[in-house]
Design an enzyme around this catalytic site. Sequence first.
Site, short mmCIF file in Angstrom:
data_model
loop_
_atom_site.label_atom_id
_atom_site.label_comp_id
_atom_site.label_asym_id
_atom_site.label_seq_id
_atom_site.Cartn_x
_atom_site.Cartn_y
_atom_site.Cartn_z
N ASP A 25 5.33 1.48 5.74
CA ASP A 25 3.96 1.88 6.03
C ASP A 25 3.36 0.76 6.88
O ASP A 25 3.04 -0.31 6.38
CB ASP A 25 3.19 2.05 4.70
CG ASP A 25 1.69 2.29 4.91
OD1 ASP A 25 1.25 2.39 6.08
OD2 ASP A 25 0.96 2.36 3.90
N ASP A 206 -7.44 9.73 2.56
CA ASP A 206 -6.90 8.37 2.75
C ASP A 206 -8.02 7.42 3.18
O ASP A 206 -8.47 7.43 4.32
CB ASP A 206 -5.80 8.43 3.82
CG ASP A 206 -5.16 7.06 4.07
OD1 ASP A 206 -5.68 6.03 3.59
OD2 ASP A 206 -4.12 7.02 4.77
P1 ADP Z 1 -4.69 0.36 5.29
O1 ADP Z 1 -4.15 1.72 5.08
O2 ADP Z 1 -5.91 0.35 6.18
O3 ADP Z 1 -3.67 -0.62 5.73
P2 ADP Z 1 -4.91 -0.12 2.36
O4 ADP Z 1 -4.54 1.25 1.92
O5 ADP Z 1 -4.01 -1.22 2.00
O6 ADP Z 1 -5.30 -0.18 3.90
O7 ADP Z 1 -6.38 -0.42 1.73
C1 ADP Z 1 -7.02 -1.63 1.89
C2 ADP Z 1 -8.39 -1.52 1.27
O8 ADP Z 1 -8.26 -1.20 -0.12
C3 ADP Z 1 -9.17 -2.82 1.33
O9 ADP Z 1 -10.51 -2.56 1.72
C4 ADP Z 1 -9.13 -3.30 -0.10
O10 ADP Z 1 -10.24 -4.11 -0.46
C5 ADP Z 1 -9.14 -1.99 -0.86
N1 ADP Z 1 -8.70 -2.14 -2.25
C6 ADP Z 1 -7.53 -2.64 -2.70
N2 ADP Z 1 -7.52 -2.68 -4.03
C7 ADP Z 1 -8.71 -2.20 -4.45
C8 ADP Z 1 -9.32 -2.01 -5.73
N3 ADP Z 1 -8.71 -2.35 -6.86
N4 ADP Z 1 -10.57 -1.50 -5.77
C9 ADP Z 1 -11.22 -1.18 -4.64
N5 ADP Z 1 -10.72 -1.35 -3.42
C10 ADP Z 1 -9.47 -1.86 -3.32
MG MG Z 2 -2.88 3.26 5.07
#
Ligand code: ADP
Ligand code: MG
Length: 629
Positions: A25, A206
């Site tokens: 991913d 998402d």
């Molecule tokens: P991307 O798909 O953009 O790479 P992710 O799916 O990894 O991103 O999501 C990242 C986001 O998820 C960040 O804003 C992070 O702060 C948030 N996040 C991760 N864990 C938690 C949690 N326990 N509660 C709320 N938000 C979270």
């Molecule tokens: Mg993502």
Amino acid sequence: MALLQIAEPGMSTAPHQHRLAVGIDLGTTNSLVATIRSGIPEVLSDEDGRQLLPSVVRYLANGNANIGHKAQAHQTTDPKNTIVSVKRFMGRGLKDIAHAENLPYDFVDAPGMVQINTVAGVKSPVETSAQILATLRQRAEDSLGDDLVGAVITVPAYFDDAQRQATKDAAQLAGINVLRLLSEPTAAAIAYGLDHAKEGVYAVYDLGGGTFDISILKLSKGVFEVLSTGGDSALGGDDFDHRLFCWINEQARLAPLSEHDTATLMVKARQAKELLSTNDETTIDAILKSGEIVQVTITAHTFAEITRHLVGKTMNAIRKAMRDADVSVEDVDGVVMVGGATRMPHVRRAVSEFFHTIPHANIDPDKVVALGAAIQANLLAGNRAEGDDWLLLDVTPLSLGIETMGGLVEKIIPRNSTIPCARAQEFTTFKDGQTALAVHVVQGERELVSDCRSLARFELRGIPPMAAGAARIRVTYQVDADGLLAVSARETRSGVEASITVKPSYGLGDDEVARMLQDSYSSAQGDMQMRALREEQVEAERILLATQSALDTDADLLDDAEQDALAKLVIGVRDAIHRSNDTSLEAGARQDALHAAVQALAKGTEDFAARRMDKSVRKALAGKSLDEI
Ligand code: ADP
Ligand code: MG
């Protein structure tokens, strides 16, 4: 359920031999790598046990780079050389990037894809992404102790050809064999085993770090079709951090903060936000550079209140995507939660209230895409269980066509065709003795080339001279499993051939795809009329050419008066062609006038054609005795 079976060439394996394949991913905020071990999908960790790799690369003056956590730590101290969210730049020109002027980078507007000038030199988004991918590849090989056969890499459903190609190029640069690019919502659906579930409509919600994507998928006959995509490319978990940061400022009545203090408090806000997903309240403690002490307590309830409008924005985007897909809440058979930010309970509640159902959320939302990709990679690498040898397919987002005479588009692969796919169509030459043919590949739903997006052009040369319409040119469009297009043209009599792989210089955003579709619906009728007119113009040009070539060889068959009469009819057609381009007149009227002139010329040349026929018959018979005939 009938499942489509596709044999992947060269993919059959010796029994009992496990081939090492991973799912990646490549996210805007975080990237992950996952694989199947002993039949169970799992995300691989780095040597410190961390599974998420921040998608951040920091370039150093000595030419090296830090990748991941180490780079992220310098995001505020060295923003110019620390590239975050590089995914937004993949396959994009400078003008495609929203608010580029607000970003800290020194952009170079290179032809095709934008580049960034850093202390380590000019870097392309492909190189930066390749460094993230190479880190994950290394992680996989270290923890699995073997070389990779290949990887399935996920991309957003709305990624176009240029963005997909850029992703593939990055993988190649990282030394990764791409088994397939897979759309992120489809990967999430696979992780939940929905491909084995009942056929129906699924919504994938998402919410990542900086982007929100909603996809409406339809599962039928083992194929996930993307009915619609939507969302907001400037809305994600980061906005919740920012809202909380502002709230802390108000509560603590802070004076305007320095850049450093802002960065410190933003990190604290993000941590607090994440804690509030599992705790009822939390306290933000910080000591600012000024010596001021910040201590603010916030409850989960208050946090939900102050960020309610952000959740509301996602709901509006869902409504729009559902309208585009023409489905209602009752039609949706299941909802999948993806992205770290969907861990926030009030986000889950809102989604569940909207769809009147409990969404699938028991797989970690920030890992679900990588896990689904790993399952797919395992199948593609040939590690298949008995009766499990099917593959899921994606579809083309827009129609792919070819330019024909008069600037018209002939669609060869219609929109929403499942890929991989190949279609061929036969074309012919327009002029006598024509030895080359220009192939112009376009993408879009409209009838006129000028309203579609040009993807590529090439020429088929060396066609033996023949009468107009005698050559048979077979044009084949082939879209591979990653959504990339190859076009070939072959003159079937002589066998001359030319081909091209389409690598468009830069891409279309999801908004643009949506706009192009919208335009095609709203202008369908006008387009049909324009098409009819253009066809008439092509016919007129053709008859003029044919008449001229007949006069060139056989003018002696006509007397002066007849030649004059014919010349008048030719002028009549020329004038009508000229007037048919006058846009102040209505298209239907222009077509009628042109049609009349063409008919008059056709009628006026009937007698001439008959005499030419007699002449050629006489010529063929000349000097031959009766029994020779
Ligand atoms: P991307 O798909 O953009 O790479 P992710 O799916 O990894 O991103 O999501 C990242 C986001 O998820 C960040 O804003 C992070 O702060 C948030 N996040 C991760 N864990 C938690 C949690 N326990 N509660 C709320 N938000 C979270
Ligand atoms: Mg993502």
